[in-house]
Scaffold this motif. Structure first.
Motif, PDB file in Angstrom:
ATOM      1  N   ARG A   1     -11.780  40.269  12.090  1.00 28.70           N
ATOM      2  CA  ARG A   1     -12.640  40.210  13.259  1.00 28.70           C
ATOM      3  C   ARG A   1     -13.885  41.069  13.009  1.00 28.70           C
ATOM      4  NH1 ARG A   1      -9.285  40.804  18.772  1.00 28.70           N
ATOM      5  NH2 ARG A   1      -7.933  39.436  17.528  1.00 28.70           N
TER       6      ARG A   1
ATOM      7  N   THR B   1     -12.776  32.063  16.157  1.00 26.59           N
ATOM      8  CA  THR B   1     -12.429  32.522  17.499  1.00 26.59           C
ATOM      9  C   THR B   1     -13.337  33.679  17.890  1.00 26.59           C
ATOM     10  OG1 THR B   1     -10.120  31.908  17.096  1.00 26.59           O
ATOM     11  CG2 THR B   1     -10.567  33.337  18.978  1.00 26.59           C
ATOM     12  N   TYR B   2     -13.853  33.595  19.099  1.00 26.45           N
ATOM     13  CA  TYR B   2     -14.743  34.631  19.618  1.00 26.45           C
ATOM     14  C   TYR B   2     -14.009  35.417  20.701  1.00 26.45           C
ATOM     15  CZ  TYR B   2     -18.610  32.770  16.969  1.00 26.45           C
ATOM     16  OH  TYR B   2     -19.421  32.389  15.934  1.00 26.45           O
ATOM     17  N   TYR B   3     -14.069  36.730  20.555  1.00 24.72           N
ATOM     18  CA  TYR B   3     -13.371  37.624  21.465  1.00 24.72           C
ATOM     19  C   TYR B   3     -14.370  38.513  22.209  1.00 24.72           C
ATOM     20  CZ  TYR B   3      -9.185  36.500  18.759  1.00 24.72           C
ATOM     21  OH  TYR B   3      -8.157  35.851  18.131  1.00 24.72           O
TER      22      TYR B   3
ATOM     23  N   GLY C   1      -9.629  35.301  23.610  1.00 23.56           N
ATOM     24  CA  GLY C   1     -10.353  34.544  22.588  1.00 23.56           C
ATOM     25  C   GLY C   1     -10.641  33.126  23.015  1.00 23.56           C
TER      26      GLY C   1
ATOM     27  N   TRP D   1      -9.502  43.696  25.279  1.00 22.53           N
ATOM     28  CA  TRP D   1      -9.843  42.452  24.594  1.00 22.53           C
ATOM     29  C   TRP D   1      -9.513  41.245  25.457  1.00 22.53           C
ATOM     30  CZ3 TRP D   1     -12.209  42.389  19.891  1.00 22.53           C
ATOM     31  CH2 TRP D   1     -12.163  43.560  19.123  1.00 22.53           C
TER      32      TRP D   1
END
Length: 116
Positions: A46, A93-95, A109, A106
């Motif tokens: 990430r 995947t964007y978190y 995602g 967090w």
């Protein structure tokens, strides 16, 4: 209980645009918080791509500079990531991430796929 809920991911062709949203619990949506977006490509770690600092600065990773814009709406407690001129390497995947008062939070995602 703190919640970060992302939305807006999907399939887009190279050169296209997407806007990601992250609805954040009011208790941690503070101008003193550090808020940002991380990208995790398949099989990779990430990586932070954009953030809003407590001072209001918006640093970007070199890979997205000039193409992505991070912003926040204090009325709706929402963090955004506007992604333009998307490339296949933006796939992943964007978190959403918030760091506030010594704790890190967090989202779950959201998947972005850039492909023909």
């Amino acid at each position: 209980q703190v919640h970060l809920v992302e939305s807006g991911g999907g399939l887009v062709q190279p050169g296209g645009s997407l806007t990601l949203s992250c609805k954040v619990s009011q208790s941690i949506f503070s101008r003193h918080a550090l808020m940002g977006w991380y990208h995790q490509a398949p099989g990779k770690e990430r990586v932070l791509v954009a953030s809003i600092t407590s001072g209001g600065g918006t640093p970007y990773a070199d890979s997205v500079k000039g193409r992505f814009t991070v912003s926040r709406d204090t009325l709706t407690n929402t963090l955004y990531l506007q992604m333009n001129r998307l490339k296949p390497e933006d796939t992943g995947t964007y978190y959403c991430h918030v760091q506030y008062q010594g704790s890190a939070y967090w989202g779950q995602g959201t998947q972005v796929t850039v492909s023909w």
